[in-house]
Design an enzyme around this catalytic site. Structure first.
Site, mmCIF file in Angstrom:
data_model
loop_
_atom_site.group_PDB
_atom_site.id
_atom_site.type_symbol
_atom_site.label_atom_id
_atom_site.label_comp_id
_atom_site.label_asym_id
_atom_site.label_seq_id
_atom_site.Cartn_x
_atom_site.Cartn_y
_atom_site.Cartn_z
ATOM 1 N N GLU A 79 0.810 -1.216 0.000
ATOM 2 C CA GLU A 79 0.000 0.000 0.000
ATOM 3 C C GLU A 79 0.843 1.265 0.000
ATOM 4 O O GLU A 79 0.433 2.310 0.522
ATOM 5 C CB GLU A 79 -0.935 -0.014 1.221
ATOM 6 C CG GLU A 79 -1.873 -1.210 1.253
ATOM 7 C CD GLU A 79 -2.741 -1.249 2.498
ATOM 8 O OE1 GLU A 79 -2.671 -0.303 3.319
ATOM 9 O OE2 GLU A 79 -3.503 -2.233 2.656
ATOM 10 N N CYS A 80 2.012 1.194 -0.609
ATOM 11 C CA CYS A 80 2.952 2.313 -0.623
ATOM 12 C C CYS A 80 2.825 3.076 -1.953
ATOM 13 O O CYS A 80 2.411 2.514 -2.972
ATOM 14 C CB CYS A 80 4.370 1.784 -0.451
ATOM 15 S SG CYS A 80 5.666 3.041 -0.483
ATOM 16 N N GLY A 81 3.206 4.332 -1.936
ATOM 17 C CA GLY A 81 3.204 5.115 -3.163
ATOM 18 C C GLY A 81 4.184 4.580 -4.195
ATOM 19 O O GLY A 81 4.040 4.856 -5.396
#
Length: 210
Positions: A79-81
């Site tokens: 769920e990271c950029g």
């Protein structure tokens, strides 16, 4: 008359038969030898491939199976950029170079922004279904701090470079030594030339051995 000191010595000596004293002395010598041997073992230089880890399906595996190949070790998150850009290119790199002595080794980690909160099963499902990931994935671990996975502790201690976010990348050579480190902001495309150069070295050496 018997000297009191002689009497005391006699009593002490008679309390411990000579064979027993010899046995104790041997134990002391053996203990000292074992301590030295253990210290020498502890000081023996290790490398990344000398560790054992748990894969994403819960099985204990030895990283020794990757010795002789180039590895790009990455602490991943779902769920990271950086997730989309990294997973896509990491899989592309695996697909292009995987047959030639190379592997991306992915270690999910939830330490940065709580961006890997799901179970191992859910993490694997996400990576396989969303990005078609075919590279090895391992059980979710800590990569920094006192509870860090030992393999990652080695990466950090041997380079002085500790992850501060998701998708740090450690390039490990065929002997298990780290040769380069990149942080999250460095795109995988920029790393590819370093990977291919190490792979060329492997191929050249194999040709020389023929």
């Amino acid at each position: 008359m018997l000297d009191p000191e002689d009497s005391a010595e006699h009593k002490v000596g008679s309390s411990f038969p000579k064979p027993f004293l010899v046995f104790v002395a041997m134990l002391i010598v053996l203990g000292a030898w074992l301590l030295l041997a253990f210290s020498a073992f502890e000081q023996k230089e290790t490398d990344f491939y000398s560790f054992k880890v748990v894969n994403i399906r819960g099985k204990l595996v030895s990283l020794e199976k990757y010795r002789g190949a180039v590895s790009l070790v990455v602490n991943v998150a779902s769920e990271c950029g950086y997730t989309d850009s990294h997973y896509k290119v990491l899989q592309q790199l695996q697909r292009e170079l995987g047959p030639y002595h190379f592997n991306v080794l992915a270690f999910p980690c939830n330490q940065f922004g709580q961006q890997e909160p799901d179970s191992n099963k859910e993490i694997e499902s996400f990576a396989r279904k969303t990005y078609g990931v075919s590279f090895p994935m391992f059980s979710k671990v800590a990569v920094t701090g006192t509870g860090a996975n030992p393999a990652f502790k080695y990466l950090v201690e041997s380079t002085g470079e500790e992850p501060t976010w998701n998708f740090w990348k450690y390039l490990v050579n065929p002997s298990g030594k780290v040769v380069k480190v990149w942080d999250s902001t460095v795109a995988v495309e920029e790393i590819k030339p370093y990977v291919t150069e190490l792979i060329r070295d492997i191929i050249r050496k194999k040709k020389d051995e023929l």
